[in-house]
Write an enzyme that holds these catalytic residues in place. Structure first.
Site, short mmCIF file in Angstrom:
data_model
loop_
_atom_site.label_atom_id
_atom_site.label_comp_id
_atom_site.label_asym_id
_atom_site.label_seq_id
_atom_site.Cartn_x
_atom_site.Cartn_y
_atom_site.Cartn_z
N LEU A 102 0.67 -1.16 -0.17
CA LEU A 102 0.26 -0.40 -0.17
C LEU A 102 0.62 0.87 -0.02
O LEU A 102 0.36 2.11 -0.47
CB LEU A 102 -0.95 0.05 1.37
CG LEU A 102 -1.87 1.10 1.38
CD1 LEU A 102 -3.02 1.16 0.17
CD2 LEU A 102 -2.23 1.24 2.74
N ARG A 180 10.75 -8.63 16.43
CA ARG A 180 10.07 -8.80 15.43
C ARG A 180 11.01 -9.08 13.70
O ARG A 180 9.73 -9.09 12.94
CB ARG A 180 9.91 -6.89 14.91
CG ARG A 180 10.90 -6.64 14.26
CD ARG A 180 10.33 -5.20 13.32
NE ARG A 180 10.98 -3.87 13.04
CZ ARG A 180 10.76 -3.16 13.51
NH1 ARG A 180 9.78 -2.05 12.54
NH2 ARG A 180 11.91 -1.84 12.33
N ARG A 207 -5.53 -1.14 -7.93
CA ARG A 207 -4.98 -1.90 -7.04
C ARG A 207 -6.44 -3.06 -7.13
O ARG A 207 -7.01 -4.05 -6.25
CB ARG A 207 -4.91 -1.96 -6.03
CG ARG A 207 -3.90 -0.94 -5.96
CD ARG A 207 -2.71 -2.34 -5.70
NE ARG A 207 -0.98 -2.00 -5.43
CZ ARG A 207 0.12 -2.19 -5.73
NH1 ARG A 207 -0.34 -4.03 -5.37
NH2 ARG A 207 0.67 -1.91 -5.24
C1 LIG Z 1 -0.08 -5.91 -10.34
C2 LIG Z 1 0.79 -4.82 -9.22
C3 LIG Z 1 2.63 -5.67 -9.21
C4 LIG Z 1 3.94 -5.00 -8.57
N1 LIG Z 1 4.73 -6.18 -8.40
C5 LIG Z 1 5.92 -4.65 -7.97
C6 LIG Z 1 6.77 -5.69 -7.29
O1 LIG Z 1 7.65 -6.67 -8.11
N2 LIG Z 1 7.78 -4.62 -7.03
C7 LIG Z 1 7.91 -3.84 -6.73
O2 LIG Z 1 8.68 -2.75 -6.47
N3 LIG Z 1 6.64 -2.58 -6.95
C8 LIG Z 1 5.25 -3.65 -6.99
N4 LIG Z 1 4.54 -3.20 -8.04
C9 LIG Z 1 4.35 -1.50 -7.28
C10 LIG Z 1 3.84 -0.72 -8.74
O3 LIG Z 1 5.53 -0.57 -8.85
C11 LIG Z 1 4.53 0.36 -7.99
O4 LIG Z 1 5.32 1.01 -7.53
C12 LIG Z 1 2.62 0.59 -6.84
O5 LIG Z 1 1.80 0.19 -7.97
C13 LIG Z 1 2.20 2.24 -6.93
O6 LIG Z 1 1.98 3.23 -7.82
P1 LIG Z 1 2.32 4.23 -8.80
O7 LIG Z 1 4.23 4.65 -8.39
O8 LIG Z 1 2.13 4.23 -9.97
O9 LIG Z 1 1.74 5.02 -7.28
P2 LIG Z 1 2.14 6.51 -6.64
O10 LIG Z 1 3.58 6.43 -6.32
O11 LIG Z 1 1.18 6.85 -6.52
O12 LIG Z 1 2.32 7.95 -8.00
C14 LIG Z 1 1.19 7.52 -8.60
C15 LIG Z 1 1.46 8.74 -10.32
O13 LIG Z 1 2.84 9.78 -9.87
C16 LIG Z 1 3.49 9.39 -11.07
N5 LIG Z 1 4.88 9.58 -10.47
C17 LIG Z 1 5.23 8.98 -9.21
N6 LIG Z 1 6.77 9.36 -9.11
C18 LIG Z 1 7.32 9.24 -9.96
C19 LIG Z 1 8.44 9.30 -10.66
N7 LIG Z 1 9.58 9.72 -9.66
N8 LIG Z 1 8.50 10.34 -11.94
C20 LIG Z 1 7.77 10.82 -12.97
N9 LIG Z 1 6.06 10.09 -12.17
C21 LIG Z 1 6.31 9.55 -11.46
C22 LIG Z 1 3.44 8.29 -12.07
O14 LIG Z 1 2.52 8.78 -13.62
C23 LIG Z 1 2.88 7.24 -11.40
O15 LIG Z 1 1.87 6.75 -11.41
C24 LIG Z 1 3.06 -3.87 -8.03
C25 LIG Z 1 1.77 -3.54 -8.67
C26 LIG Z 1 1.24 -3.45 -9.44
C27 LIG Z 1 -0.36 -3.44 -9.12
#
Ligand SMILES: Cc1cc2nc3c(=O)[nH]c(=O)nc-3n(C[C@H](O)[C@H](O)[C@H](O)COP(=O)(O)OP(=O)(O)OC[C@H]3O[C@@H](n4cnc5c(N)ncnc54)[C@H](O)[C@@H]3O)c2cc1C
Length: 256
Positions: A102, A180, A207
């Site tokens: 999360l 822990r 999600r």
């Molecule tokens: C099916 C699934 C499998 C996954 N497996 C893994 C895994 O194996 N290992 C792992 O580490 N994570 C995994 N994740 C997590 C995934 O990579 C994302 O970190 C997580 O879903 C949060 O998404 P987000 O970065 O889009 O969200 P947020 O962090 O809320 O970001 C929202 C949006 O803001 C923009 N943004 C945020 N930060 C940046 C930045 N630094 N540069 C440019 N744009 C940015 C992007 O458009 C992003 O979509 C998985 C997620 C899913 C749904």
């Protein structure tokens, strides 16, 4: 010992209409707002209307009621206005495995989480994965392994203890940090989470419908149900359903 998820919506937007009227009066504007819309929905509309100063004495120029106005903003990709509406939740009884996933949602989310350094996990509860809860013969074996890990935690807490009731805060922190390491991913945790409508929409899209992640889907659907009942117009392009096993799903329905 096994814990079930509970979610409490503890805060939602609240508009000060007197202040808005002061602004509108000063400019000699009029906003024919939709009274039945929630504060969150009205905030998003107001954010959009400020961008274009689309306030008018003439009702014929106020083209859309709130729900249609918001849908139009979303369709046009004017999503930053959705950030003005935010809610806070207490999420109780999810696993530490889930909380780790999360908190990867960084933008538009804020988190506070129960500490395993300050909080003694002697009375910890554990979240049984749905796939295991559905199979009694596996559930009892699972409980045995979890209890074993938890008794390891308690054993190391005692073995590392540096002075019982007299231990300093940092000594307790050090003891709990080491002990822990034996707690399983299933250990239940409590979070205080705040998020805005744009971030929640992104979270539900990412999600809400992953078939292999039941716990996360349950959380996404429970949060969706709370915000959609508060402010349906912000989520009209999402649909709730259930998968074949009866577990909940929420997904964005893209326009055809
Ligand atoms: C099916 C699934 C499998 C996954 N497996 C893994 C895994 O194996 N290992 C792992 O580490 N994570 C995994 N994740 C997590 C995934 O990579 C994302 O970190 C997580 O879903 C949060 O998404 P987000 O970065 O889009 O969200 P947020 O962090 O809320 O970001 C929202 C949006 O803001 C923009 N943004 C945020 N930060 C940046 C930045 N630094 N540069 C440019 N744009 C940015 C992007 O458009 C992003 O979509 C998985 C997620 C899913 C749904």
């Amino acid at each position: 010992m096994s814990k079930k998820i509970s979610i409490y919506l503890i805060s939602r937007p609240c508009i000060d209409h007197d202040e808005i009227e002061k602004f509108l009066g000063y400019r000699e504007f009029r906003w024919l707002k939709t009274d039945s819309a929630s504060s969150a929905e009205q905030l998003v509309e107001l954010g959009g209307r400020i961008c274009y100063m689309s306030f008018s004495e003439d009702p014929s120029k106020i083209r859309y009621p709130n729900s249609k106005y918001i849908l139009n903003l979303i369709d046009r990709g004017h999503h930053s206005v959705l950030e003005h509406a935010s809610w806070s939740f207490i999420i109780d009884g999810v696993s530490r495995a889930l909380s780790h996933q999360l908190v990867r949602h960084r933008i538009g989310f804020s988190y506070s989480q129960l500490s395993q350094q300050y909080h003694d996990e002697k009375d910890a509860e554990f979240v049984v994965p749905a796939e295991i809860a559905a199979r009694p013969e596996l559930h009892s074996a699972w409980s045995r392994y979890v209890e074993h890990a938890h008794s390891g935690y308690e054993e190391f807490l005692s073995a590392l203890d540096k002075g019982g009731d007299q231990a300093s805060k940092e000594e307790n922190r050090s003891t709990r940090s080491a002990a822990r390491s034996l707690l399983p991913n299933a250990t239940a945790t409590t979070l205080f989470v705040s998020a805005n409508a744009r971030a929640l929409r992104h979270f539900f899209s990412e999600r809400g419908s992953i078939l292999g992640d039941v716990e996360m889907r349950r959380l996404a659907c429970a949060m969706f149900d709370l915000v959609v009942s508060d402010s349906p117009s912000l989520f009209t392009d999402f649909a709730r359903s259930e998968c074949a096993e009866g577990w909940p799903l929420v997904r964005r329905e893209l326009p055809s």
